[in-house]
Design a protein around this motif. Structure first.
Motif, short mmCIF file in Angstrom:
data_model
loop_
_atom_site.label_atom_id
_atom_site.label_comp_id
_atom_site.label_asym_id
_atom_site.label_seq_id
_atom_site.Cartn_x
_atom_site.Cartn_y
_atom_site.Cartn_z
N LEU A 131 -7.68 -19.24 7.47
CA LEU A 131 -8.42 -20.63 7.65
C LEU A 131 -9.86 -20.54 7.12
N LEU A 132 -10.69 -19.30 7.48
CA LEU A 132 -12.01 -19.27 7.40
C LEU A 132 -12.45 -18.33 6.33
N SER A 133 -11.46 -17.42 5.85
CA SER A 133 -12.09 -16.41 4.87
C SER A 133 -12.61 -17.00 3.49
N PRO A 134 -13.40 -16.75 2.88
CA PRO A 134 -13.66 -17.41 1.60
C PRO A 134 -12.91 -16.63 0.35
N HIS A 135 -12.00 -15.63 0.96
CA HIS A 135 -10.97 -15.02 -0.02
C HIS A 135 -9.68 -15.20 0.13
N MET A 136 -8.78 -15.38 -0.99
CA MET A 136 -7.31 -15.29 -0.83
C MET A 136 -6.71 -14.46 -0.04
N PRO A 137 -5.86 -14.77 1.05
CA PRO A 137 -5.38 -13.68 2.03
C PRO A 137 -4.29 -12.84 0.89
N GLN A 138 -4.49 -11.65 1.35
CA GLN A 138 -3.64 -10.74 0.37
C GLN A 138 -2.21 -10.97 0.32
N SER A 139 -1.37 -11.67 1.47
CA SER A 139 -0.19 -12.12 1.32
C SER A 139 0.02 -13.29 0.60
N LEU A 140 -0.82 -13.96 0.06
CA LEU A 140 -0.81 -15.05 -0.75
C LEU A 140 -1.42 -14.80 -2.29
N ARG A 141 -1.58 -13.64 -2.48
CA ARG A 141 -2.34 -13.19 -3.94
C ARG A 141 -1.30 -13.51 -4.67
N CYS A 142 -0.17 -12.82 -4.83
CA CYS A 142 0.84 -12.90 -5.84
C CYS A 142 1.16 -14.40 -6.41
N ASP A 143 1.65 -15.35 -5.20
CA ASP A 143 1.72 -16.76 -5.42
C ASP A 143 0.54 -17.17 -6.14
N ALA A 144 -0.60 -16.89 -5.53
CA ALA A 144 -1.97 -17.57 -6.17
C ALA A 144 -2.05 -17.07 -7.94
N CYS A 145 -1.98 -15.91 -8.09
CA CYS A 145 -1.81 -15.40 -9.60
C CYS A 145 -0.71 -16.26 -10.51
N HIS A 146 0.32 -16.21 -9.83
CA HIS A 146 1.42 -17.34 -10.79
C HIS A 146 1.02 -18.59 -10.87
#
Length: 192
Positions: free
Chosen positions: A44-59
């Protein structure tokens, strides 16, 4: 007696007799409740992409870069773009609004969802907006800065798989060690 008839008439007009529910109306459809994904404070609050979602984000980022570069090449007749042109396209790709992406829960796991990702479900709640567009833009700019515009464009020229490999699946990529997900199927086009 008059008061009883008047009361009955008022109640009948206001509440109906109930006969409509059993004679003419179709039965009510069963209601379904689909909860929104429960997001952690980091999500909810972090300015960074959570580690668990980084692979999806990269795709998602690879898909958007590929689409934007393909459109730009289509305008010049599929020829290679000049450095200034592909640099501009990459900047535009990363600076887009990213509003069509969000998080949903699929099989008990939170996943990023949007164009180019295979995580859409017929009955799910997508949490979009909020921090997700900024996180995607920040990651996209980071990938372009780390990998370099020329390498990204060269990978694009070799095909979508090469671009995804460069951005997502290399030794230090966010999907390293995970099996590469197949690309979403595109509609087949007749080519002569």
């Amino acid at each position: 007696m008059r008061a009883a008839v008047a009361a009955w008439l008022v109640l009948t007009l206001l509440g109906g007799t109930g006969a409509e529910d059993t004679c003419g109306d179709p039965p009510a459809a069963p209601s379904r409740s689909i909860p929104a994904p429960q997001l952690s404070p980091e999500e909810l609050l972090s300015p960074h992409m959570p580690q668990s979602l980084r692979c999806d984000a990269c795709h998602a980022i690879a898909f958007q870069i590929e689409e934007q570069l393909r459109k730009a090449e289509g305008k010049v007749g599929k020829k290679a773009l000049k450095e200034s042109d592909y640099t501009e396209v990459l900047e535009r790709s990363c600076s887009q609004d990213w509003e069509s992406y969000g998080v949903l829960e699929q099989d008990g796991e939170k996943r990023l969802s949007g164009p180019g990702l295979r995580t859409q479900q017929p009955l799910s709640v997508l949490v979009s907006g909020g921090p997700w567009p900024g996180r995607l833009s920040k990651l996209c700019h980071g990938y372009v800065g780390e990998r370099g515009e020329a390498r990204i464009y060269g990978a694009h020229r070799r095909g979508p798989a090469a671009l995804r490999e460069l951005l997502c699946h290399g030794d230090k990529g966010p999907c390293a060690g995970r099996q590469q997900r197949p690309e979403p199927r595109k509609a087949l086009q007749n080519e002569l």
